[in-house]
Design a protein around this motif. Structure first.
Motif, PDB file in Angstrom:
ATOM      1  N   UNK A 131       1.157  -1.217   0.093  1.00 52.93           N
ATOM      2  CA  UNK A 131      -0.107  -0.594  -0.228  1.00 52.93           C
ATOM      3  C   UNK A 131       0.660   1.556   0.617  1.00 52.93           C
ATOM      4  N   UNK A 132       2.073   1.195   1.268  1.00 50.80           N
ATOM      5  CA  UNK A 132       2.637   2.904   1.074  1.00 50.80           C
ATOM      6  C   UNK A 132       3.158   2.436  -0.456  1.00 50.80           C
ATOM      7  N   UNK A 133       3.831   1.772  -1.165  1.00 51.01           N
ATOM      8  CA  UNK A 133       4.698   1.592  -2.403  1.00 51.01           C
ATOM      9  C   UNK A 133       3.842   1.932  -3.881  1.00 51.01           C
ATOM     10  N   UNK A 134       2.309   2.081  -3.327  1.00 48.51           N
ATOM     11  CA  UNK A 134       1.639   2.766  -4.243  1.00 48.51           C
ATOM     12  C   UNK A 134       1.327   3.975  -4.241  1.00 48.51           C
ATOM     13  N   UNK A 135       1.524   4.622  -3.289  1.00 45.84           N
ATOM     14  CA  UNK A 135       1.474   5.736  -2.310  1.00 45.84           C
ATOM     15  C   UNK A 135       2.350   6.266  -3.099  1.00 45.84           C
ATOM     16  N   UNK A 136       3.438   6.157  -2.947  1.00 37.56           N
ATOM     17  CA  UNK A 136       4.795   6.596  -3.583  1.00 37.56           C
ATOM     18  C   UNK A 136       4.820   6.131  -5.235  1.00 37.56           C
ATOM     19  N   UNK A 137       4.382   6.039  -5.682  1.00 37.98           N
ATOM     20  CA  UNK A 137       4.828   6.222  -6.855  1.00 37.98           C
ATOM     21  C   UNK A 137       3.053   6.272  -7.346  1.00 37.98           C
ATOM     22  N   UNK A 138       2.443   6.998  -6.856  1.00 39.63           N
ATOM     23  CA  UNK A 138       1.519   7.769  -7.431  1.00 39.63           C
ATOM     24  C   UNK A 138       1.873   9.252  -7.060  1.00 39.63           C
ATOM     25  N   UNK A 139       2.057   9.726  -5.914  1.00 41.65           N
ATOM     26  CA  UNK A 139       3.093  10.492  -5.807  1.00 41.65           C
ATOM     27  C   UNK A 139       4.048  11.004  -7.041  1.00 41.65           C
ATOM     28  N   UNK A 140       4.637   9.936  -7.027  1.00 44.29           N
ATOM     29  CA  UNK A 140       6.105  10.149  -8.092  1.00 44.29           C
ATOM     30  C   UNK A 140       5.078  10.729  -9.120  1.00 44.29           C
ATOM     31  N   UNK A 141       3.934   9.699  -9.850  1.00 44.34           N
ATOM     32  CA  UNK A 141       2.761  11.288 -11.125  1.00 44.34           C
ATOM     33  C   UNK A 141       3.080  12.041 -10.942  1.00 44.34           C
ATOM     34  N   UNK A 142       2.941  12.154 -10.332  1.00 47.45           N
ATOM     35  CA  UNK A 142       1.802  13.706  -9.440  1.00 47.45           C
ATOM     36  C   UNK A 142       3.353  14.699 -10.218  1.00 47.45           C
ATOM     37  N   UNK A 143       3.883  14.002  -8.709  1.00 43.70           N
ATOM     38  CA  UNK A 143       5.280  14.995  -8.644  1.00 43.70           C
ATOM     39  C   UNK A 143       6.060  15.057 -10.937  1.00 43.70           C
ATOM     40  N   UNK A 144       5.804  14.470 -11.008  1.00 44.23           N
ATOM     41  CA  UNK A 144       5.943  14.482 -12.747  1.00 44.23           C
ATOM     42  C   UNK A 144       5.200  16.355 -13.574  1.00 44.23           C
ATOM     43  N   UNK A 145       3.796  15.812 -13.212  1.00 43.12           N
ATOM     44  CA  UNK A 145       2.954  17.245 -13.245  1.00 43.12           C
ATOM     45  C   UNK A 145       3.156  18.217 -12.979  1.00 43.12           C
ATOM     46  N   UNK A 146       3.898  18.194 -11.472  1.00 45.11           N
ATOM     47  CA  UNK A 146       3.296  19.655 -10.984  1.00 45.11           C
ATOM     48  C   UNK A 146       4.749  19.273 -11.301  1.00 45.11           C
ATOM     49  N   UNK A 147       6.046  18.770 -12.097  1.00 34.74           N
ATOM     50  CA  UNK A 147       7.127  19.810 -12.507  1.00 34.74           C
ATOM     51  C   UNK A 147       7.047  20.481 -13.529  1.00 34.74           C
ATOM     52  N   UNK A 148       6.114  19.897 -14.189  1.00 31.21           N
ATOM     53  CA  UNK A 148       5.520  19.859 -15.774  1.00 31.21           C
ATOM     54  C   UNK A 148       5.035  21.615 -15.849  1.00 31.21           C
TER      55      UNK A 148
END
Length: 226
Positions: A131-148
């Protein structure tokens, strides 16, 4: 309507796949503790021996089912987000439109990973780790969009990192409210809050968006507000 929902749990396949299908479907609908191994074996149409051969324990089966769901859910969410538009702002806000489609589906039972984490006591539990790994993966994707978005709006990297963490809270908050309230429009409420957050972070970007919108109106000869 296409969502991240799982296929028919009794679809043909290997015994391992059928056990995973059955475990995911039953646990997502009813919870880990309320779902027994006998029910999973029965729905899968396999022999109990197959369960022990492939997994050995219920926790191992649940963790494997969640790992597979993580891959499918993320692929679905990423694809849905990328269809929302070319600009990062549209993709970020569009995440909530993607969620709303999911919330409105008949088989929505909240976030499988938050649900599972809530049923495990130890931070070291294999199910909690998935579950924690899933949230970390989701956060990483969100971060790519925030960086853009930061690149579009001249936001610095530190603010983009903070925005991504705030965005994850809005996404998970919308999921939780939709589950408890049964209202798919929880996604729209979260979207409105997210828009306010973007405008507060980059007021200049918001003014540019308004200016572009007014420019289009002028182009079409429409009257402008005072």
């Amino acid at each position: 309507m296409s969502t991240e929902s799982h296929a028919d749990p009794v679809a043909p396949g290997s015994a391992r796949d059928r056990l995973l299908d059955a475990a995911e479907a039953l646990i997502y609908a009813g919870g880990i503790h309320a779902t027994g191994v006998d029910a999973i074996v029965k729905q899968s149409g396999t022999a109990r021996k197959s369960f022990y051969t492939h997994f050995g324990s219920k926790d191992a089966l649940v963790a494997a089912a969640l790992e597979r769901r993580d891959e499918r859910w993320m692929n679905w969410f990423i694809a849905g987000t990328e269809r929302q538009g070319k600009r990062a702002r549209k993709r970020l806000l569009g995440m909530f439109d993607v969620l709303r489609e999911w919330f409105a589906s008949a088989d929505f039972h909240g976030c499988a990973f938050l649900n599972a984490a809530g049923e495990t006591a130890s931070a070291d539990d294999p199910i909690r780790i998935v579950a924690r790994d899933h949230k970390e993966r989701l956060l990483a994707f969100v971060r790519t969009q925030c960086d853009a978005y930061a690149a579009e709006s001249q936001m610095d990297a530190r603010r983009a990192a903070r925005l991504s963490r705030q965005w994850l809270i809005l996404l998970d908050g919308a999921i939780a409210v939709a589950l408890v309230s049964g209202e798919a429009d929880a996604a729209l409420d979260a979207r409105a809050t997210a828009e306010v957050l973007l405008d507060a972070e980059c007021p200049g970007e918001s003014r540019r968006s308004v200016s572009k919108s007014r420019g289009k109106h002028r182009h079409h000869g429409e009257p402008q507000p005072d």
